[in-house]
Design a protein around this motif. Structure first.
Motif, PDB file in Angstrom:
ATOM      1  N   ASP A  36      -8.098  10.078   5.266  1.00 16.39           N
ATOM      2  CA  ASP A  36      -9.482   9.170   5.662  1.00 16.39           C
ATOM      3  C   ASP A  36      -8.276   7.335   5.521  1.00 16.39           C
ATOM      4  O   ASP A  36      -9.599   6.552   5.142  1.00 16.39           O
ATOM      5  N   THR A  37      -7.392   7.033   4.550  1.00 19.80           N
ATOM      6  CA  THR A  37      -6.789   5.877   4.292  1.00 19.80           C
ATOM      7  C   THR A  37      -7.236   4.777   5.440  1.00 19.80           C
ATOM      8  O   THR A  37      -6.685   5.679   6.518  1.00 19.80           O
ATOM      9  N   ALA A  38      -7.331   3.605   5.030  1.00 20.07           N
ATOM     10  CA  ALA A  38      -6.761   2.683   6.240  1.00 20.07           C
ATOM     11  C   ALA A  38      -5.805   2.499   6.391  1.00 20.07           C
ATOM     12  O   ALA A  38      -4.926   2.415   7.452  1.00 20.07           O
ATOM     13  N   GLN A  39      -5.048   2.066   4.732  1.00 19.13           N
ATOM     14  CA  GLN A  39      -3.710   1.447   4.910  1.00 19.13           C
ATOM     15  C   GLN A  39      -2.885   2.369   4.067  1.00 19.13           C
ATOM     16  O   GLN A  39      -2.831   2.984   3.033  1.00 19.13           O
ATOM     17  N   LEU A  40      -1.740   2.181   5.068  1.00 17.05           N
ATOM     18  CA  LEU A  40      -1.463   2.946   4.373  1.00 17.05           C
ATOM     19  C   LEU A  40       0.576   2.373   3.521  1.00 17.05           C
ATOM     20  O   LEU A  40       0.295   2.509   2.297  1.00 17.05           O
ATOM     21  N   PHE A  41       0.347   1.581   3.615  1.00 14.80           N
ATOM     22  CA  PHE A  41       1.511   0.473   2.649  1.00 14.80           C
ATOM     23  C   PHE A  41       0.852  -0.994   3.424  1.00 14.80           C
ATOM     24  O   PHE A  41       1.448  -1.258   4.651  1.00 14.80           O
ATOM     25  N   ASP A  42       0.893  -1.982   2.337  1.00 15.92           N
ATOM     26  CA  ASP A  42       0.720  -3.382   2.913  1.00 15.92           C
ATOM     27  C   ASP A  42       1.414  -4.356   1.193  1.00 15.92           C
ATOM     28  O   ASP A  42       2.022  -3.573   0.936  1.00 15.92           O
ATOM     29  N   SER A  43       1.357  -5.409   1.759  1.00 16.63           N
ATOM     30  CA  SER A  43       1.924  -6.423   1.500  1.00 16.63           C
ATOM     31  C   SER A  43       1.499  -6.105  -0.287  1.00 16.63           C
ATOM     32  O   SER A  43       2.535  -6.431  -0.845  1.00 16.63           O
ATOM     33  N   ARG A  44       0.276  -6.123  -0.324  1.00 26.60           N
ATOM     34  CA  ARG A  44      -0.039  -6.247  -1.786  1.00 26.60           C
ATOM     35  C   ARG A  44       0.596  -4.649  -2.226  1.00 26.60           C
ATOM     36  O   ARG A  44       0.779  -4.912  -3.573  1.00 26.60           O
ATOM     37  N   ASN A  45       0.513  -3.220  -2.129  1.00 27.35           N
ATOM     38  CA  ASN A  45       1.133  -2.674  -2.352  1.00 27.35           C
ATOM     39  C   ASN A  45       2.333  -2.429  -3.050  1.00 27.35           C
ATOM     40  O   ASN A  45       3.423  -2.528  -3.580  1.00 27.35           O
ATOM     41  N   LEU A  46       3.012  -3.323  -2.394  1.00 25.68           N
ATOM     42  CA  LEU A  46       4.412  -4.022  -2.433  1.00 25.68           C
ATOM     43  C   LEU A  46       4.835  -5.038  -3.683  1.00 25.68           C
ATOM     44  O   LEU A  46       5.518  -4.471  -5.032  1.00 25.68           O
ATOM     45  N   GLN A  47       3.744  -5.748  -4.350  1.00 25.39           N
ATOM     46  CA  GLN A  47       3.764  -6.344  -5.123  1.00 25.39           C
ATOM     47  C   GLN A  47       3.288  -5.582  -6.281  1.00 25.39           C
ATOM     48  O   GLN A  47       4.146  -5.504  -7.309  1.00 25.39           O
ATOM     49  N   VAL A  48       2.543  -4.336  -5.988  1.00 28.32           N
ATOM     50  CA  VAL A  48       2.322  -3.243  -6.876  1.00 28.32           C
ATOM     51  C   VAL A  48       3.712  -2.516  -7.374  1.00 28.32           C
ATOM     52  O   VAL A  48       3.358  -2.453  -8.496  1.00 28.32           O
ATOM     53  N   LEU A  49       3.562  -2.123  -6.540  1.00 31.60           N
ATOM     54  CA  LEU A  49       5.335  -1.675  -6.803  1.00 31.60           C
ATOM     55  C   LEU A  49       5.911  -2.289  -7.621  1.00 31.60           C
ATOM     56  O   LEU A  49       6.532  -2.247  -8.468  1.00 31.60           O
ATOM     57  N   GLY A  50       6.455  -3.435  -7.156  1.00 31.48           N
ATOM     58  CA  GLY A  50       7.605  -4.016  -7.752  1.00 31.48           C
ATOM     59  C   GLY A  50       7.249  -4.590  -9.296  1.00 31.48           C
ATOM     60  O   GLY A  50       7.716  -4.135  -9.779  1.00 31.48           O
ATOM     61  N   ASN A  51       5.818  -4.373  -9.623  1.00 31.99           N
ATOM     62  CA  ASN A  51       5.159  -4.422 -10.693  1.00 31.99           C
ATOM     63  C   ASN A  51       5.544  -3.583 -12.105  1.00 31.99           C
ATOM     64  O   ASN A  51       6.060  -3.928 -12.671  1.00 31.99           O
ATOM     65  N   THR A  52       4.952  -2.278 -11.396  1.00 26.29           N
ATOM     66  CA  THR A  52       5.320  -1.397 -11.579  1.00 26.29           C
ATOM     67  C   THR A  52       6.611  -0.982 -12.299  1.00 26.29           C
ATOM     68  O   THR A  52       7.064  -0.530 -12.719  1.00 26.29           O
ATOM     69  N   LEU A  53       7.393  -1.338 -11.095  1.00 24.47           N
ATOM     70  CA  LEU A  53       9.170  -1.304 -11.074  1.00 24.47           C
ATOM     71  C   LEU A  53       9.436  -2.213 -12.483  1.00 24.47           C
ATOM     72  O   LEU A  53      10.785  -1.398 -13.179  1.00 24.47           O
ATOM     73  N   LEU A  54       9.911  -3.171 -11.968  1.00 23.26           N
ATOM     74  CA  LEU A  54       9.801  -4.368 -13.635  1.00 23.26           C
ATOM     75  C   LEU A  54       9.352  -3.715 -14.430  1.00 23.26           C
ATOM     76  O   LEU A  54       9.976  -4.621 -15.564  1.00 23.26           O
ATOM     77  N   LEU A  55       8.241  -3.345 -14.892  1.00 23.59           N
ATOM     78  CA  LEU A  55       7.528  -3.092 -15.882  1.00 23.59           C
ATOM     79  C   LEU A  55       8.667  -1.973 -16.412  1.00 23.59           C
ATOM     80  O   LEU A  55       9.158  -2.008 -17.960  1.00 23.59           O
ATOM     81  N   MET A  56       9.097  -0.724 -15.312  1.00 26.02           N
ATOM     82  CA  MET A  56       9.642   0.092 -16.377  1.00 26.02           C
ATOM     83  C   MET A  56      11.030  -0.339 -16.527  1.00 26.02           C
ATOM     84  O   MET A  56      11.419   0.584 -17.587  1.00 26.02           O
ATOM     85  N   ALA A  57      11.707  -0.842 -15.885  1.00 27.19           N
ATOM     86  CA  ALA A  57      13.158  -1.163 -15.967  1.00 27.19           C
ATOM     87  C   ALA A  57      12.946  -2.029 -17.172  1.00 27.19           C
ATOM     88  O   ALA A  57      14.036  -1.363 -18.314  1.00 27.19           O
TER      89      ALA A  57
END
Lengths: 503, 344
Positions: free
Chosen positions: A31-52
């Motif tokens: 029952d979530t409203a948003q599957l993916f939004d621009s904010r998720n993209l930013q979070v994903l970017g931060n996470t991947l950068l930190l990992m790399a």
């Protein structure tokens, strides 16, 4: 083979348990409203950068140190090895916490010495902290590979006129690529699932945003983000499964004798790392201890941590033995083992969220120590399985065969031959689970019984309240107990044997 | 040492001094009750305690337990919103664990109450509070006001706009803690007063010159260090910092009649029926506890007739907006707004 090995049913059961949290997350996320939004993209970017950056940083520091500790005859070799692996005993959030407090305008360094230092925060801060506490993974994995190499190829290259550094680069490193990759993936996995460090240093990674969403009644959003995080974790686990260890006939390891000036130079290069990762955080904790005393701390918290972690280690080892056995026995067992590895990719906050909802369906379990231990086991079981399996794989199968030929039943052969020989691996695996459970924070926050405070949750409480000084005693205790766990783990590890063989 | 004196006075007053009969007589009295006049507590309660007050609430709870040897209080600590989540999820699953919920933010209380979980409270209890803080099914314990702490070496009081909306257009460097429950309540208040669109624009504009911190103590410390010029934080963080460090380079400013000076409250709600939870709440409204929270935690006492903390201008000189505190529970749209503005 027509009959399933005895270990299969148990491994299957454990694998099904490992899938439970994922199922819970799916039901929460519907029952979530948003599957993916621009904010998720930013979070994903931060996470991947930190990992790399973490993985790259861990390789840059870990590989030279592996070469140093494996091949170079430094004075006090053993001491340097122990000191360089020691960051494993320091939970990264304590590093983040103390370095954050030490640096920057108004930080401890500024107050004590009047030195202006840049603040420790954001992506750069988090990446430095993560690198400092994950490079030992690369160091250990690479070092193990290095010690397994046959050095005659280096000798050949050098006889043919190749300089030493070039031969290390061209002849040695390509052959330990898998060891380096395995270590780097471990570092990446750690960066992906850690919660405390990005939370303290203010970087919006998946774990932190999930925590914020969860705390702001955004449960389904938190579940959705958790599933996205799991997808990334699954990808890393897949990559990890592709990394195969290479085998060559090991010879006598390469030995390099540095000149005195070279040795001094090498040690000087190592010192800043130790200073930043170990000395400075400990100094800050001692400073706080001296300044503020023990605060409201009671030893009960340390006992709670130790007790729950010991239980988790015991249960994990009991379950890991059949799973490791199944993984060695066949393809299906190997697959079940991979499923269990999923638990390692489920960060504590996600595991905690899922098990709260699971627990509510089984009220007898809800808010009990049992459910907390269950969470620890699901999360850290892969560590025990991995250690025990790699240890058991290296056993000489002919010993068991010999026992069987001499009339021992399979169970007797296991009890009298396999088990004693794998005991070291079992102890190491248990110690590893203990070490991780001791410092686990977010799942403990959500799942612990009422009135149950651990070292980690107490630390988090004083951090949130801004009472940094009160973090001194629990912080130091956590480091000491982790250090003991680490020592126990290495006492059971193979590299210890290798070391004694070298002497 | 004020803290120790308080603990002793609360603990040593003795159970014998308790006069249960007098409680009925007090129902009509306007002034605060003393712990001496309260019935002794007997039995066991589980309290879910919203985290974030750095041990000061714990002192109060310890003193109450010490004074009532036949009373056992189990405490589950956690972030306020996480506990509110848990209480609602527990009720849905038919598992009740908490008898009481002490939240540091009234929004979380609203969430629990709108799920229909709160027990009604007698007038003899709620009547002790100042009239605007009387609610039928929960009790505010202490008040906190939104403030703008500013670095007094960099700015003068008149450099701070007295309109929260004007801060968006200023070139001041701002510190804030968007993940913090009190901040989210403040944004909810702004939403209720100004509408979603204006609030989102404000968040976007401020985030261009704002720096993020984990909690509001962190914000105040950053203001003091000069890392930022001005911050958004509950009033008591500044007062606590100044009490330990009198020459701290931070002063308080207030906006005028907008969300920027919202008066919010920590509060408690009884989740299980019976006398015991209600009587427990009575202890929190006593003169002793309310004065302690005012003097040590610098929170605003909400029971009639207790002096406010030192260093805070009286509530008469600031002009907080009129907002129904329980409406602050409408957090979901606030969070969506904050997410889409990229600040959460």
């Amino acid at each position: 083979m027509t009959r399933w090995p005895y270990s299969y049913p148990i491994a299957l059961l454990v694998a099904l348990f490992a899938l439970l949290p994922v199922v819970v997350l799916f039901t929460l996320a519907v029952d979530t409203a948003q599957l993916f939004d621009s904010r998720n993209l930013q979070v994903l970017g931060n996470t991947l950068l930190l990992m790399a950056i973490t993985a790259a940083g861990a390789v840059v520091i870990g590989v030279p140190l592996a070469l140093l500790t494996a091949y170079v005859q430094l004075p006090w070799r053993r001491f340097w090895l122990v000191i360089l692996v020691a960051p494993l005993a320091m939970p990264s959030y304590i590093g983040a916490f103390t370095l954050y407090a030490a640096f920057g305008p108004g930080g401890e360094i500024n107050q004590l010495f009047g030195l202006a230092t840049p603040a420790f925060e954001g992506l750069s801060g988090a990446a430095i902290v993560m690198t400092l506490y994950t490079y030992p993974f690369v160091l250990l994995a690479t070092r193990a590979s290095l010690l397994n190499l046959d050095p005659s190829m280096v000798d050949a290259a050098r006889t043919l006129g190749m300089p030493l550094l070039q031969s290390l680069w061209k002849v040695v490193l390509p052959r330990v690529g898998n060891g380096i990759a395995a270590g780097a993936l471990l570092a990446a996995m750690y960066a992906l699932s850690d919660f405390g460090t990005p939370a303290i240093l203010g970087l919006d990674t998946f774990t932190r945003v999930i925590y914020v969403e969860y705390n702001a009644f955004g449960l389904s959003q938190a579940a959705m983000l958790s599933l996205q995080l799991l997808a990334v974790a699954g990808l890393i686990l897949f990559l990890e499964s592709r990394v195969k260890s290479t085998r060559e006939r090991p010879g006598r390891p390469l030995v390099l004798w540095p000149r005195r000036s070279q040795a001094t130079l090498m040690i000087a290069a190592v010192l800043p790392i130790i200073l930043l990762a170990i000395v400075l955080p400990l100094a800050v904790l001692f400073l706080w201890l001296w300044r503020e005393g023990s605060g409201t701390f009671t030893l009960q918290y340390a006992w709670n941590s130790t007790y729950a972690s010991l239980l988790a280690a015991a249960v994990a080892v009991l379950l890991a033995i059949p799973v490791a056995h199944a993984a060695i026995r066949g393809k299906l067992g190997r697959f079940m083992e991979r499923v269990i590895y999923l638990g390692f990719g489920v960060p504590g906050i996600v595991m905690g969220t899922a098990l709260v909802y699971l627990g509510l369906q089984l009220p007898a379990l809800y808010q009990t120590l049992g459910l907390l231990v269950f969470a620890y086991v699901l999360r850290f079981l892969p560590l025990a399985v991995g250690t025990i399996r790699s240890n058991a794989e290296n056993l000489d199968g002919s010993l068991v065969n010999a026992a069987r030929v001499l009339g021992a039943s399979p169970s007797e052969a296991f009890r009298r031959v396999t088990l004693p020989l794998t005991l070291r691996g079992i102890i190491a695996g248990g110690a590893l689970v203990f070490l991780e459970a001791m410092r686990e924070l977010p799942a403990t926050l959500l799942l612990g019984p009422t009135n149950f405070e651990t070292l980690a949750t107490y630390l988090w409480r004083v951090y949130e309240a801004g009472l940094f000084g009160q973090a001194a005693i629990p912080g130091l205790l956590l480091v000491v107990i982790s250090g003991l766990g680490l020592a126990l783990m290495f006492s059971g590890e193979r590299w210890n044997l290798k070391e004694s063989k070298e002497q | 040492m004020q803290r120790r004196a308080f603990l002793q006075s609360l603990a040593l007053l003795g159970v014998a001094g308790a006069l249960p009969a007098s409680i009925r007589a007090l129902a009509a009295a306007p002034a605060a009750v003393s712990v001496d006049d309260l019935p002794a507590l007997e039995g066991e309660l589980t309290l879910y305690l919203g985290r974030g007050e750095g041990g000061l609430y714990e002192d109060v709870l310890n003193a109450i337990q010490k004074r009532n040897p036949k009373f056992t209080l189990n405490i589950r600590r956690g972030p306020t919103a996480a506990l509110a989540n848990a209480i609602v999820a527990e009720a849905r699953a038919g598992v009740r664990r908490a008898d009481l919920f002490w939240a540091v933010d009234s929004g979380a209380i609203g969430l629990v109450n709108s799920a229909g979980l709160a027990q009604p409270l007698p007038h003899s209890l709620t009547g002790q509070l100042q009239p605007e803080f009387r609610f039928p099914d929960w009790t505010p314990i202490s008040g906190r006001i939104r403030t703008l702490p500013y670095n007094r070496e960099r700015l003068a009081a008149e450099d701070i706009p007295d309109d929260i909306m004007a801060l968006a257009d200023s070139d001041l460097k701002i510190g804030w803690a968007p993940a913090y429950a009190s901040f989210q309540s403040f944004v909810t208040a702004m939403r209720l007063l100004k509408g979603d669109k204006v609030t989102k624009e404000w968040l976007r504009a401020v985030s261009k010159h704002a720096k993020k911190y984990a909690g509001e103590l962190g914000v105040v410390m950053a203001v003091e260090r000069g890392e930022v010029d001005v911050g958004f934080a509950n009033h008591y963080y500044t007062l606590r910092l100044k009490s330990g460090k009198p020459d701290a380079r931070v002063n308080l400013a207030f906006t005028n009649n907008d969300a920027g000076c919202l008066v919010n409250a920590s509060g408690i709600v009884a989740l299980s029926e019976g006398e015991l939870p209600v009587n427990f709440i009575r202890y929190l409204l006593t003169r002793e506890v309310q004065s302690y929270l005012a003097n040590e935690a610098f929170e605003i006492p909400l029971v009639s007739g207790i002096a406010p903390p030192n260093g805070l201008p009286s509530l008469g000189t600031v002009s907080p907006p009129t907002v129904d505190l329980t409406k602050l529970a409408d957090l979901r749209p606030t969070l969506n707004l904050m997410r889409s503005a990229g600040v959460l």
